[in-house]
Design a protein around this motif. Sequence first.
Motif, PDB file in Angstrom:
ATOM      1  N   HIS A  12      10.029  16.958  -8.932  1.00 30.44           N
ATOM      2  CA  HIS A  12      10.929  15.802  -8.936  1.00 30.44           C
ATOM      3  C   HIS A  12      10.622  14.830  -7.795  1.00 30.44           C
ATOM      4  N   VAL A  13       9.611  15.147  -6.997  1.00 28.41           N
ATOM      5  CA  VAL A  13       9.282  14.319  -5.838  1.00 28.41           C
ATOM      6  C   VAL A  13       8.160  13.345  -6.203  1.00 28.41           C
ATOM      7  N   GLU A  14       8.393  12.053  -5.970  1.00 24.00           N
ATOM      8  CA  GLU A  14       7.355  11.041  -6.175  1.00 24.00           C
ATOM      9  C   GLU A  14       6.636  10.800  -4.858  1.00 24.00           C
ATOM     10  N   ALA A  15       5.420  11.339  -4.725  1.00 27.86           N
ATOM     11  CA  ALA A  15       4.656  11.187  -3.481  1.00 27.86           C
ATOM     12  C   ALA A  15       4.010   9.814  -3.392  1.00 27.86           C
ATOM     13  N   VAL A  16       3.636   9.248  -4.551  1.00 33.24           N
ATOM     14  CA  VAL A  16       3.064   7.899  -4.636  1.00 33.24           C
ATOM     15  C   VAL A  16       3.808   7.167  -5.747  1.00 33.24           C
ATOM     16  N   LYS A  17       4.276   5.943  -5.444  1.00 34.66           N
ATOM     17  CA  LYS A  17       5.185   5.260  -6.355  1.00 34.66           C
ATOM     18  C   LYS A  17       4.649   3.905  -6.795  1.00 34.66           C
ATOM     19  N   ASP A  18       4.049   3.842  -7.954  1.00 39.98           N
ATOM     20  CA  ASP A  18       3.693   2.598  -8.634  1.00 39.98           C
ATOM     21  C   ASP A  18       2.895   1.651  -7.731  1.00 39.98           C
ATOM     22  N   ILE A  19       1.745   2.113  -7.252  1.00 35.45           N
ATOM     23  CA  ILE A  19       0.905   1.315  -6.359  1.00 35.45           C
ATOM     24  C   ILE A  19      -0.209   0.619  -7.145  1.00 35.45           C
ATOM     25  N   SER A  20      -0.389  -0.673  -6.871  1.00 32.80           N
ATOM     26  CA  SER A  20      -1.466  -1.447  -7.491  1.00 32.80           C
ATOM     27  C   SER A  20      -2.229  -2.203  -6.409  1.00 32.80           C
ATOM     28  N   ILE A  21      -3.563  -2.032  -6.381  1.00 31.44           N
ATOM     29  CA  ILE A  21      -4.427  -2.704  -5.409  1.00 31.44           C
ATOM     30  C   ILE A  21      -5.746  -3.045  -6.106  1.00 31.44           C
ATOM     31  N   MET A  25       1.373   1.867   3.812  1.00 30.78           N
ATOM     32  CA  MET A  25       2.232   2.659   2.938  1.00 30.78           C
ATOM     33  C   MET A  25       3.364   3.290   3.743  1.00 30.78           C
ATOM     34  N   ASN A  26       4.501   3.494   3.058  1.00 31.88           N
ATOM     35  CA  ASN A  26       5.630   4.210   3.652  1.00 31.88           C
ATOM     36  C   ASN A  26       6.476   4.794   2.527  1.00 31.88           C
ATOM     37  N   HIS A  27       6.819   6.065   2.647  1.00 33.11           N
ATOM     38  CA  HIS A  27       7.618   6.757   1.632  1.00 33.11           C
ATOM     39  C   HIS A  27       7.025   6.605   0.234  1.00 33.11           C
ATOM     40  N   GLY A  28       5.686   6.641   0.151  1.00 32.39           N
ATOM     41  CA  GLY A  28       5.019   6.591  -1.142  1.00 32.39           C
ATOM     42  C   GLY A  28       4.838   5.214  -1.728  1.00 32.39           C
ATOM     43  N   ARG A  29       5.386   4.203  -1.078  1.00 32.82           N
ATOM     44  CA  ARG A  29       5.313   2.841  -1.614  1.00 32.82           C
ATOM     45  C   ARG A  29       4.347   1.977  -0.804  1.00 32.82           C
ATOM     46  N   LEU A  30       3.757   1.004  -1.489  1.00 32.95           N
ATOM     47  CA  LEU A  30       2.910   0.034  -0.822  1.00 32.95           C
ATOM     48  C   LEU A  30       3.797  -1.023  -0.165  1.00 32.95           C
ATOM     49  N   GLN A  31       3.699  -1.138   1.152  1.00 30.21           N
ATOM     50  CA  GLN A  31       4.481  -2.129   1.887  1.00 30.21           C
ATOM     51  C   GLN A  31       3.787  -3.488   1.894  1.00 30.21           C
ATOM     52  N   GLN A  32       2.458  -3.472   2.086  1.00 24.40           N
ATOM     53  CA  GLN A  32       1.701  -4.717   2.100  1.00 24.40           C
ATOM     54  C   GLN A  32       0.219  -4.412   1.993  1.00 24.40           C
ATOM     55  N   PHE A  33      -0.513  -5.297   1.311  1.00 24.66           N
ATOM     56  CA  PHE A  33      -1.964  -5.194   1.195  1.00 24.66           C
ATOM     57  C   PHE A  33      -2.555  -6.527   1.630  1.00 24.66           C
ATOM     58  N   GLY A  34      -3.514  -6.481   2.559  1.00 21.31           N
ATOM     59  CA  GLY A  34      -4.129  -7.717   3.017  1.00 21.31           C
ATOM     60  C   GLY A  34      -5.128  -7.451   4.116  1.00 21.31           C
ATOM     61  N   THR A  35      -5.643  -8.508   4.705  1.00 22.57           N
ATOM     62  CA  THR A  35      -6.574  -8.366   5.824  1.00 22.57           C
ATOM     63  C   THR A  35      -5.776  -8.006   7.076  1.00 22.57           C
ATOM     64  N   PRO A  36      -6.442  -7.462   8.104  1.00 21.91           N
ATOM     65  CA  PRO A  36      -5.723  -7.173   9.353  1.00 21.91           C
ATOM     66  C   PRO A  36      -4.998  -8.398   9.909  1.00 21.91           C
ATOM     67  N   ASP A  37      -5.629  -9.558   9.871  1.00 15.83           N
ATOM     68  CA  ASP A  37      -4.985 -10.780  10.387  1.00 15.83           C
ATOM     69  C   ASP A  37      -3.738 -11.131   9.595  1.00 15.83           C
ATOM     70  N   GLU A  38      -3.795 -10.977   8.262  1.00 15.28           N
ATOM     71  CA  GLU A  38      -2.626 -11.286   7.433  1.00 15.28           C
ATOM     72  C   GLU A  38      -1.455 -10.379   7.788  1.00 15.28           C
ATOM     73  N   LEU A  39      -1.734  -9.105   8.026  1.00 14.88           N
ATOM     74  CA  LEU A  39      -0.666  -8.168   8.372  1.00 14.88           C
ATOM     75  C   LEU A  39      -0.052  -8.503   9.731  1.00 14.88           C
ATOM     76  N   LEU A  40      -0.898  -8.898  10.674  1.00 16.76           N
ATOM     77  CA  LEU A  40      -0.399  -9.226  12.011  1.00 16.76           C
ATOM     78  C   LEU A  40       0.373 -10.548  12.022  1.00 16.76           C
ATOM     79  N   GLN A  41      -0.166 -11.545  11.353  1.00 19.69           N
ATOM     80  CA  GLN A  41       0.425 -12.878  11.419  1.00 19.69           C
ATOM     81  C   GLN A  41       1.565 -13.094  10.432  1.00 19.69           C
ATOM     82  N   ASP A  42       1.553 -12.355   9.320  1.00 19.71           N
ATOM     83  CA  ASP A  42       2.514 -12.633   8.250  1.00 19.71           C
ATOM     84  C   ASP A  42       3.021 -11.340   7.624  1.00 19.71           C
TER      85      ASP A  42
END
Length: 354
Positions: free
Chosen positions: A13-22, A211-228
Amino acid sequence: MLEIKNITKRFGHVEAVKDISIMVPDGSFLVLLGPSGCGKTTLLRMLAGLEHPSAGQLIFAGQTVSDGDKNWTVDPAKRNSGLVFQSYALWPHMSVRGNVEWPLKVGQMTKSERTARVDEVLELLDIHQLAERYPNEISGGQQQRVAIARTIAPKPGVLLFDEPLSNLDAKLRGEMRSELMRLHRATGATTVYVTHDQIEAMTMASHVAVMNHGRLQQFGTPDELLQDPATSFVATFVGTPPNNMIPVLKNGSGFKVGSKHMPFAPPDEATESLAMFRAEALKVNHEESATSLPMELVEMSAIAGRTMVTALRDGLRLTAITDDPPKAGIGQTIHMELPPEPACWFGQDGERLH
């Protein structure tokens, strides 16, 4: 080159990865970044074929290798991918040369071709002088190089790394990061690398999936994650030091920021929100002002010629980077001065407001 499409993995019943698209471009260095238990290793194991997705598809170079909706998967040996384990997993009874040559034997390469390829990868990883030694006769860093050499010898199109540097000391980790980046440039293989160390992620990656709790929080370049940053989790997990997140609550006709009223108003005047302030935007004052918070000094440390100052009050922890460190001692009160506007706002659910 690599498409992760609506991938979900359930264990009971545990979802380790939840609907991730990259969608990962050819030749990228993708880092799966997140805390322990966030699902990043499970996702890597599905890419390697060691776990099967419960739903969604994995596509390598336009070819589906796993389809959870149809309960169908391609054998790991037929994916044109290679996996480097955290534990190295070398054959103890084989020499360094024997370990690297083994997958080429399995691939039915001729003896002369195997010899030439083994010599090439041993030279590439600067371990040719260790060819006749056994794993118990070489250091941990050298063993890791052998494990990498064995993986790249068959020239896979996708390289997978499961926290490969976590068993090494800090100095050797830094050296191996540089080696892996050089190796990536030399092979041109699309690389997926799992780590919980955001310094590794930000220095090595062309793309990062947080990723956190099986979900994708954000996908991008390192600069995108830092700046936005897209979520409050990304804002506080990525970056050194992390961003400061301060609760802002509607209180009467104004807003309470931390422990006092201040002239900040979140978008749409949300009742509860989080204001993000970058560490370099905060100042440390000796006297209180209308936009400062009195806090207890808990830590000071040098960082790149400047001083990192950390203070704490009522569970709120703030960090400032300053050229003018306070004269106060640890445990004494300082005043953290906030800039006129936050860098951005997040809702209580962690999603970006502005």
